[in-house]
Each structure stands twice: as structure tokens, then as C-alpha cells.
Design an enzyme around this catalytic site. Sequence first.
Site, PDB file in Angstrom:
ATOM      1  N   HIS A 139       0.650  -1.294  -0.160  1.00  0.00           N
ATOM      2  CA  HIS A 139       0.263   0.276  -0.003  1.00  0.00           C
ATOM      3  C   HIS A 139       1.171   0.962  -0.013  1.00  0.00           C
ATOM      4  O   HIS A 139       1.936   1.472   0.761  1.00  0.00           O
ATOM      5  CB  HIS A 139      -0.843  -0.060   0.997  1.00  0.00           C
ATOM      6  CG  HIS A 139      -1.598   1.334   1.378  1.00  0.00           C
ATOM      7  ND1 HIS A 139      -2.969   1.190   0.095  1.00  0.00           N
ATOM      8  CD2 HIS A 139      -1.989   1.712   2.763  1.00  0.00           C
ATOM      9  CE1 HIS A 139      -3.166   2.346   0.335  1.00  0.00           C
ATOM     10  NE2 HIS A 139      -3.108   3.141   1.573  1.00  0.00           N
ATOM     11  N   GLY A 159      -2.480  12.020   3.367  1.00  0.00           N
ATOM     12  CA  GLY A 159      -2.112  12.441   2.541  1.00  0.00           C
ATOM     13  C   GLY A 159      -0.797  12.285   1.222  1.00  0.00           C
ATOM     14  O   GLY A 159      -0.485  12.719   0.743  1.00  0.00           O
ATOM     15  N   LYS A 160      -0.922  11.206   1.420  1.00  0.00           N
ATOM     16  CA  LYS A 160       0.442  10.303   0.741  1.00  0.00           C
ATOM     17  C   LYS A 160      -0.317  10.569  -0.855  1.00  0.00           C
ATOM     18  O   LYS A 160       0.361  10.928  -2.164  1.00  0.00           O
ATOM     19  CB  LYS A 160       0.112   8.701   0.654  1.00  0.00           C
ATOM     20  CG  LYS A 160       0.445   7.650   1.319  1.00  0.00           C
ATOM     21  CD  LYS A 160       0.464   6.360   1.820  1.00  0.00           C
ATOM     22  CE  LYS A 160      -0.465   6.168   1.333  1.00  0.00           C
ATOM     23  NZ  LYS A 160      -1.376   6.494   2.002  1.00  0.00           N
ATOM     24  N   ASP A 178      -1.968   4.318  -4.651  1.00  0.00           N
ATOM     25  CA  ASP A 178      -2.508   3.673  -3.827  1.00  0.00           C
ATOM     26  C   ASP A 178      -2.033   2.051  -3.501  1.00  0.00           C
ATOM     27  O   ASP A 178      -1.950   1.409  -2.467  1.00  0.00           O
ATOM     28  CB  ASP A 178      -4.120   2.309  -4.430  1.00  0.00           C
ATOM     29  CG  ASP A 178      -5.235   2.291  -3.526  1.00  0.00           C
ATOM     30  OD1 ASP A 178      -4.772   3.101  -2.503  1.00  0.00           O
ATOM     31  OD2 ASP A 178      -5.660   1.289  -3.267  1.00  0.00           O
ATOM     32  N   ARG A 244      16.216  14.244  13.744  1.00  0.00           N
ATOM     33  CA  ARG A 244      16.807  15.224  13.790  1.00  0.00           C
ATOM     34  C   ARG A 244      18.032  15.551  12.152  1.00  0.00           C
ATOM     35  O   ARG A 244      17.590  16.408  11.096  1.00  0.00           O
ATOM     36  CB  ARG A 244      16.396  16.237  14.934  1.00  0.00           C
ATOM     37  CG  ARG A 244      14.842  16.128  15.328  1.00  0.00           C
ATOM     38  CD  ARG A 244      15.255  17.418  16.426  1.00  0.00           C
ATOM     39  NE  ARG A 244      15.234  18.617  16.081  1.00  0.00           N
ATOM     40  CZ  ARG A 244      15.372  19.519  16.681  1.00  0.00           C
ATOM     41  NH1 ARG A 244      15.535  19.327  17.863  1.00  0.00           N
ATOM     42  NH2 ARG A 244      15.589  21.069  16.318  1.00  0.00           N
TER      43      ARG A 244
END
Length: 312
Positions: A139, A159-160, A178, A244
Site C-alpha cells: 500500500h 496524505g500520500k 494506492d 533530526r
Amino acid sequence: MANTVTVKDLVDSSGFIIISGKEFLDKKITTAEISRPGLELTGFFTYYPSTRIQLLGMTELTFTERMTSEERLVIMRRLCQKETPCFVIGRRLEAPAELVKAAQEAGIPILSAQSRTTRVSSNITNFLEGKLAERVSMHGVLVDVFGMGVMITGDSGVGKSETALELIQKGHRLVADDRVDLYQHDENTLIGEAPSILRHLIEIRGIGIIDVMTLFGAGAVKQTNEVNLIVNLEMWSKEKKFDRLGSTEELMNILEVDVPRITIPVKTGRNLAIIIEVAAMNFRAKNMGYNAAETFEKNLEALIEENKLKEE
């Protein structure tokens, strides 16, 4: 899972000319290995790989010219086993009449290729390895970003597809939305493509399914692409610690291929498309020998050492 390939699929992908046996194109091809029957032409069939495509070139056909017609027919009939998918003749050479007769009797198609035999062998092998390779579906969304295959993963609704749409608007190319079908091309290469039913399509919540090629043109889509980097989108949380500095490298093993994976926190106001573009460029820079995190750490160590010397 593995795809099934027929001789017709091979013909459609290669442009081979059908010499005979057009009615037998539904025969299955079960292996990507190719056979050039040299010893078999001398009568040695002990280890004959009859399940492979049989490729004949100048060498093999010139050798058969030394035989009588009866001898050729005997050999060709032994080459034509019921499990043999097809014969391919290189360099557009003429197929021996005895081969045509034996293949027709056994229900085996004969194809003609224009290229030299070694190139034909390479092209067929590459095609079959891709089609017959073990496959898995994941997916996610696969996008070609600056020539690099970036697979965007994450929970549903993160939000892909919307991020992929913005990347497409910026000139990058969609491979799959998808669901991404993946297969191993070699020990270090993973290839991704869209299922045929989803090719060129992308789903945007609130709008529905859109055809990217229709709206943005043929330059906005790509059939297949290597997967170079996995970008996992994850909702930002105070409790979650995100890298980070980029000094730690995470790898995800898919079909025995290790693919670098980074996690990007999703938060209101972050432009994910730009971040993914930078991630792709930064990954390419690392592959070319420049690592910003390592440079920062070296500069930091040098600064600490300099301060120690001043204190002394």
C-alpha cells in the site's frame, strides 16, 4: 505471487514475426532461461531443457545444413516436445522446413527476430525475468522524483495521494497510486509498477479517481521504476521522537532487497512535496559521496576540540 506469461505476451512485447503456429500462441512460458540447442543438434538429448524457449541462430542453422532432410526432421521432432513453449529464429533467418513441419505437428509456434541472436537472448531474458519474478503488493504511492523512484507509504488518510499530486504538478511522474506491485530485478534492484487496473489513475478524497495522463499528459506518468527510497509519512506527535540529523539509516527489506527508508512527520503547514524533493536530492548526494550529517558531525567535533585547546 508470480505472473503467467504466454507466447502471445512475448510477441506483443517484442514485435517478433510469427513464422508458423499462430494458433498456438496461448502456450505458457514457465522459465526465463533460454536454450540454444547446440549439443542437441548432434543427437545428445540427455540434459535437453525442453521447457525453455529454444533460440536458433546462425551457428545452429548452419550446422543443420550439413544434415540430410531426413536427419534434420528426426532432430527437429526430438526438439519439439509438448512442453516446449516456442522456437525463436534470430537475424530473420529462414526456418528449416523440417522444423516448421515438426513444430506444427507438436503445436509449437515459431517466431522470427530481426536482431542478432545474442541480443535476442538478452531481450527475451530481461522481459521474462520481469514478468515471471516473484511479486508482492504494498500500500503506497510510487513517484519518479528527479529520476529516482520514491515510494510514499503511511496510514490511510495521511496524505500520500495528495502529496503525489503536488509532485506531479511540479513536473515529476506518477508510477502507481494506492497499490504498488514490486518485484526483484536483481540482487540490488527492486522494481515497482501499478496493477493494470490502476495504471495512470490516482484517487483524491473529495474529488474521486482522476486519470493523470489525461489531465497532465503522457510525460506525467511512467510504467515502471526502480524503488530507490521509501518515504514513510507519519502523523506528528509530541511523544514520538523523529530523526533530526539524518545520521541514522533505516533499511526496509523487500524481496531480499534492502531499500533505504526515512520517516517524515506530517504536521499542519508542512509542505510534504518540497520535503520529499529535498529528501530525494539529499539521498542522491549521499550516493555520490556527500553526507551533510557526517559533515556536521565532523565540524562539531572540530569545534569541540578547538574549544578544549583554548581552555588548556
